[in-house]
Scaffold this motif. Structure first.
Motif, PDB file in Angstrom:
ATOM      1  N   ILE A 799      72.613 -80.334 -39.783  1.00  0.00           N
ATOM      2  CA  ILE A 799      72.153 -79.161 -40.134  1.00  0.00           C
ATOM      3  C   ILE A 799      71.891 -77.938 -41.562  1.00  0.00           C
ATOM      4  CG2 ILE A 799      72.398 -77.136 -38.799  1.00  0.00           C
ATOM      5  CD1 ILE A 799      73.998 -78.720 -36.785  1.00  0.00           C
ATOM      6  N   GLY A 800      73.042 -78.236 -41.978  1.00  0.00           N
ATOM      7  CA  GLY A 800      72.505 -78.146 -43.354  1.00  0.00           C
ATOM      8  C   GLY A 800      71.201 -78.448 -44.508  1.00  0.00           C
ATOM      9  N   ALA A 801      71.392 -79.669 -44.380  1.00  0.00           N
ATOM     10  CA  ALA A 801      70.103 -80.122 -44.720  1.00  0.00           C
ATOM     11  C   ALA A 801      68.703 -79.865 -44.042  1.00  0.00           C
ATOM     12  CB  ALA A 801      70.058 -82.131 -44.647  1.00  0.00           C
ATOM     13  N   GLY A 802      68.733 -79.457 -42.693  1.00  0.00           N
ATOM     14  CA  GLY A 802      67.774 -79.354 -42.199  1.00  0.00           C
ATOM     15  C   GLY A 802      67.909 -77.883 -42.267  1.00  0.00           C
ATOM     16  N   VAL A 803      67.738 -76.774 -42.096  1.00  0.00           N
ATOM     17  CA  VAL A 803      68.205 -75.487 -42.697  1.00  0.00           C
ATOM     18  C   VAL A 803      67.150 -75.477 -44.268  1.00  0.00           C
ATOM     19  CG1 VAL A 803      69.076 -73.166 -42.823  1.00  0.00           C
ATOM     20  CG2 VAL A 803      69.669 -75.054 -40.732  1.00  0.00           C
ATOM     21  N   TYR A 804      67.921 -76.374 -45.163  1.00  0.00           N
ATOM     22  CA  TYR A 804      67.653 -75.727 -46.361  1.00  0.00           C
ATOM     23  C   TYR A 804      66.075 -76.499 -46.130  1.00  0.00           C
ATOM     24  CZ  TYR A 804      66.906 -77.599 -51.129  1.00  0.00           C
ATOM     25  OH  TYR A 804      66.134 -76.962 -52.821  1.00  0.00           O
ATOM     26  N   PHE A 805      66.151 -77.630 -45.735  1.00  0.00           N
ATOM     27  CA  PHE A 805      64.559 -77.990 -45.827  1.00  0.00           C
ATOM     28  C   PHE A 805      63.175 -77.414 -44.918  1.00  0.00           C
ATOM     29  CE2 PHE A 805      66.794 -82.504 -47.493  1.00  0.00           C
ATOM     30  CZ  PHE A 805      65.944 -82.463 -48.768  1.00  0.00           C
ATOM     31  N   GLU A 806      63.373 -76.947 -44.016  1.00  0.00           N
ATOM     32  CA  GLU A 806      62.802 -75.762 -42.921  1.00  0.00           C
ATOM     33  C   GLU A 806      62.854 -74.882 -43.570  1.00  0.00           C
ATOM     34  OE1 GLU A 806      61.279 -75.945 -39.767  1.00  0.00           O
ATOM     35  OE2 GLU A 806      61.266 -78.273 -40.320  1.00  0.00           O
ATOM     36  N   ASN A 807      63.478 -74.166 -44.614  1.00  0.00           N
ATOM     37  CA  ASN A 807      63.294 -73.102 -45.774  1.00  0.00           C
ATOM     38  C   ASN A 807      62.771 -73.014 -46.574  1.00  0.00           C
ATOM     39  OD1 ASN A 807      64.934 -71.267 -43.507  1.00  0.00           O
ATOM     40  ND2 ASN A 807      67.094 -71.672 -44.430  1.00  0.00           N
ATOM     41  N   LYS A 808      62.937 -74.472 -47.255  1.00  0.00           N
ATOM     42  CA  LYS A 808      62.047 -74.473 -48.428  1.00  0.00           C
ATOM     43  C   LYS A 808      60.546 -74.898 -48.037  1.00  0.00           C
ATOM     44  CE  LYS A 808      62.234 -78.190 -51.916  1.00  0.00           C
ATOM     45  NZ  LYS A 808      62.902 -79.201 -52.818  1.00  0.00           N
ATOM     46  N   LYS A 809      60.280 -75.453 -46.659  1.00  0.00           N
ATOM     47  CA  LYS A 809      59.427 -75.839 -46.866  1.00  0.00           C
ATOM     48  C   LYS A 809      58.148 -74.401 -45.948  1.00  0.00           C
ATOM     49  CE  LYS A 809      59.568 -78.098 -43.141  1.00  0.00           C
ATOM     50  NZ  LYS A 809      59.105 -78.807 -41.840  1.00  0.00           N
ATOM     51  N   LYS A 810      59.137 -73.325 -45.981  1.00  0.00           N
ATOM     52  CA  LYS A 810      58.570 -72.099 -46.042  1.00  0.00           C
ATOM     53  C   LYS A 810      58.125 -71.438 -46.870  1.00  0.00           C
ATOM     54  CE  LYS A 810      60.487 -71.361 -41.514  1.00  0.00           C
ATOM     55  NZ  LYS A 810      61.550 -70.453 -40.574  1.00  0.00           N
ATOM     56  N   VAL A 811      59.044 -71.869 -48.600  1.00  0.00           N
ATOM     57  CA  VAL A 811      58.468 -70.628 -49.338  1.00  0.00           C
ATOM     58  C   VAL A 811      56.874 -70.810 -50.178  1.00  0.00           C
ATOM     59  CG1 VAL A 811      59.549 -70.692 -51.584  1.00  0.00           C
ATOM     60  CG2 VAL A 811      61.022 -70.802 -49.160  1.00  0.00           C
TER      61      VAL A 811
END
Length: 811
Positions: A799-811
């Protein structure tokens, strides 16, 4: 800041769900609790476990209060490292049953978001799903685990759809969390039905991927589902492993016996007979009560009212009006194919109207998946009334024959139809062309209204006779049946007309919108209110807030009152069992006060049930003696419960002089017909070939008249005895044999527990004075909780990794 503002509508929706849930069950705000018949039985079954937990802060994992003794795995046992259980508790923060209603709403809202429905329409759609009559009635009667599992179904479907839409991170995480919550709900029948729906969805998307040669993407999808599934299962490992272990011991597993209690040969060894599995089969015509609730009388407990023919008939015969009113408020109006029905499975005629509309406005093929799921579940719910498909599933589809009440598979329909209905409503308002809107409106109106007109016109083809009418005629007379049929017909007519009215009103609102006479938001709100109000009014026929259903917390928590017979038995502080004749094997009342040989459970200990059917039901008192039944509760001619002491009970443990060996379960059961179980014991030698291998044991023991064995300390999961015998002896313990978890020691040295007398435990005990202990230390809990901890950590990291990569895609 923009992202936060986008979240506001969803926050308002969630607040709305909370308010509606509390409004529907408003007595919970006064501290009252819903009185649920099944939960009453659970309270009796779990009393010893709950008391032990309060006193020690530990889990016993075993209770002796029901069926002579059984694991508590399916009685609300709490396991270590249950992180998913903690998450579930956080989501169910409202008082029961408002918590389950809130979960219905929340889970379905998530699905509608994935289907790209806007928040306002999704809000009303979620309310319509949650207020589906079947989902409300199961809360009324206490099928909490079923409601719990159903609530998470839409969320699992949402996650699976996201993955197939190539949203691997978000879809994978949602699938993982929702599936873990679904499994944690602990109703495997509902989860099994969900898997059948997911199979339909998966086959469609896999075929499309193969057709388009998207093998790389298909590999990713399989990988995401594999990881999500492994972690979801792993996080629930303790419960799954414990349940799997107990299932082999329960009535859900195949029988070892090859003959019936009457001596006739069994035709198969399936634990549940075909008749038992299909007893609750929906009638083909009865299925139309999905859109008109009173077609088949509603329920076996229907309120006909003081204007009914039945009421007027009884009053005309001179019966007191208040007594007649009380009777007609619980009249047996149902006349369908099932034995007992607490309410019709009404999904709402407005919902059905919008469901039909979806086929004219929705362009995506998702509509065919939901149609396939709905049709599939409807046909399977017919059970023995559509035996070709039912027989195939029972005989060839794995695990299908482990579940009864096949009509309950309609929960899939009750998910698919509202989902597609709300999609239809959304797509209708999304259309730019008024001609397309009008075309969809008049066609769906014509189909729905036309179906209701047909139902109205064919009313005369039904005789409104029920399967139990002959019995009612014996009790109340033929005139009662005549008036009851008239009331059934009146209910049929009034509810068809009622459905016509709701369809007409919905059609009118949408027509005014198409003609630009009514604004879009106004039309959406009115249609949403019609959809909800339609269901709300039917639900209140069966689950309302009257004193019969909501009571003080103390009355719900302590549902049984001790009789004089109970008080007399409770005065005896020794350890023994009680048999209440009237409750038999289907009541947990006795378990609330005593160590009972009966109980109430969907998966009873198989051998104990067989012992009852083959011996106790035939009045074999010797079997009651070996079960240490010291008291029998019976009612006298005035209905007063009496406690009859049985002086011949064998006690907690005793030495025997001979072991009788047999070679099959059949022989073991038949030996109990005449076994002198105070002096002899029967054992199936095939179970202990290695135990006796290389010994000269012939089953003979010297029984010293001064030999004794006494229970000196009792806990449900720890029994301590002291024995004294001048010779080596064989002791029988009046405790249920369970292969896994129980360990026996003699003076601290572990020894093997033998299964004797079909259900009991036996030990060979050396000469002299000894301390014997039985401890229940299930390895399945230790192993499962370790797996659960590792899996939960894995889920958190993902879950932590998923949140990180999802936010990274939006940047």
């Amino acid at each position: 800041m923009k992202n936060i503002k986008a979240f506001y509508p969803h926050l308002l929706v969630v607040v709305g769900f909370v308010l509606v849930s509390l409004f529907y069950f408003y007595p919970v705000l006064k501290g009252e609790k819903i009185f649920q018949s099944d939960i009453v039985q659970y309270t009796g079954m779990a009393k010893e476990q709950i008391d032990f937990r309060k006193e020690t802060g530990e889990e016993p994992y075993w209770t002796n209060s029901a069926f002579g003794g059984m694991p508590t795995y399916q009685l609300g046992a709490k396991y270590p490292n249950d992180v998913i259980g903690m998450l579930d508790d956080a989501l169910r923060f409202l008082p029961r049953p408002a918590d389950y209603l809130f979960l219905y709403f929340l889970g379905f809202y998530v699905l509608l978001m994935v289907l790209k429905v806007d928040p306002l329409k999704a809000f009303f759609g979620a309310l319509a799903f949650g207020l589906s009559t079947y989902l409300i009635i199961i809360l009324g009667v206490g099928h909490n685990a079923k409601a719990h599992a159903i609530a998470y179904m839409p969320m699992v479907v949402a996650g699976v759809l996201l993955v197939f839409q190539r949203k691997y991170i978000l879809g994978g995480l949602l699938t993982m969390i929702a599936a873990a919550l679904e499994i944690n709900a602990n109703h495997f029948q509902m989860t099994y039905y969900l898997l059948l729906l997911l199979a339909i969805i998966s086959v469609y998307y896999v075929v499309i991927a193969i057709k388009n040669k998207e093998f790389k993407e298909l590999g990713k999808i399989v990988g995401v589902f594999t990881i999500a599934g492994i972690l979801a299962i792993g996080a629930n490992a303790t419960n799954l492993m414990a349940t799997s272990e107990y299932a082999k011991f329960s009535t859900r597993n195949n029988s070892e016996l090859t003959f019936n209690p009457d001596g006739s040969p069994k035709t198969d060894n399936n634990a549940m007979s075909y008749d038992y599995i299909t007893e609750y089969s929906y009638g083909l015509a009865e299925s139309l009560n999905l859109i008109a609730p009173g077609l088949f009388g509603g329920s076996n407990n229907e309120n006909l009212g003081v204007k009914s023919e039945t009421y007027e008939n009884f009053v005309a015969q001179g019966y007191p009006a208040d007594q007649v009113q009380a009777f007609v408020e619980h009249a047996p109006a149902y006349w369908g194919d099932q034995p007992i029905v607490a309410a019709p499975a009404y999904i709402g005629v407005v919902v059905f109207f919008l469901f039909v509309m979806a086929f004219f406005v929705e362009k995506r093929n998702i509509k065919y998946l939901f149609l396939a799921g709905a049709t599939f579940s409807l046909v399977l719910s017919w059970g023995k009334n559509f035996s070709i498909l039912t027989d195939f599933f029972i005989n060839y589809v794995p695990l299908y024959n482990k579940f009864r009440a096949v009509s309950s598979i309609q929960v899939i329909l009750e998910l698919c139809v509202p989902a597609l209905a709300v999609v239809g409503l959304y797509q209708f308002f999304k259309q730019d062309d008024d001609k397309v809107k009008w075309n969809a409106l008049w066609k769906s109106g014509a189909i729905t209204f036309g179906l209701l007109v047909i139902l109205f016109l064919i009313k005369g083809t039904f005789n409104f006779s029920g399967a139990n009418d002959a019995a009612y005629a014996q009790m109340y007379g033929d005139e009662f049946i005549r008036t009851l049929k008239l009331d059934r017909e009146a209910l049929y007519t009034s509810d068809v007309l009622r459905s016509m009215l709701f369809v007409g009103l919905t059609f009118l609102v949408l027509f005014l919108f198409v003609k630009n006479i009514m604004k879009e938001t106004t039309a959406i709100i009115i249609v949403g209110l019609l959809m909800v109000f339609d269901l709300f009014m039917v639900d209140k026929r069966y689950v309302n807030n009257n004193p019969d259903q909501f009571r003080s917390a103390r009355e719900v928590d302590m549902p049984f009152n001790a009789t004089e017979a109970d008080q007399r038995i409770l005065a005896d502080t020794t350890h023994f069992r009680v048999f209440e004749v009237e409750g038999g094997m289907s009541s947990a009342r006795t378990s609330f006060f005593h160590k009972s040989i009966g109980g109430y459970h969907a998966a009873k200990p198989r051998r104990m049930q067989q012992l009852f059917d083959y011996q106790i039901a035939k009045n074999n008192v010797r079997v009651l003696n070996m079960l240490n039944v010291k008291y029998v509760i019976q009612s006298d001619e005035n209905g007063q419960k009496l406690a009859l002491q049985n002086p011949a009970a064998n006690g907690n443990a005793w030495f025997v002089e001979k072991v009788k060996f047999v070679s099959s379960a059949n022989e073991e059961m038949k030996a109990l017909d005449s076994l002198d179980n105070k002096n002899k014991v029967v054992m199936n030698e095939r179970n202990y070939v290695d135990y006796f291998k290389g010994t000269k044991f012939n089953g003979e023991f010297k029984k010293d008249s001064l030999a004794s064995i006494q229970l000196v300390a009792y806990k449900p999961n720890h029994l301590k005895y002291v024995s004294n015998n001048s010779n080596e002896g064989f002791a029988v313990f009046s405790e249920m044999y369970y292969q896994n978890g129980w360990k026996a020691t003699i003076d601290g040295k572990e020894t093997e527990i033998l299964n004797v007398n079909y259900v009991l435990r036996g030990l060979k005990i050396p000469a002299g004075k000894h301390t014997i202990e039985f401890k229940f230390e299930p390895e399945v809990v230790k192993t499962g909780s370790t797996i659960a901890l590792i899996s939960s950590i894995g889920m958190i990291l993902l879950i932590g990794a998923g949140v990180y990569f999802e936010n990274k895609k939006k940047v």
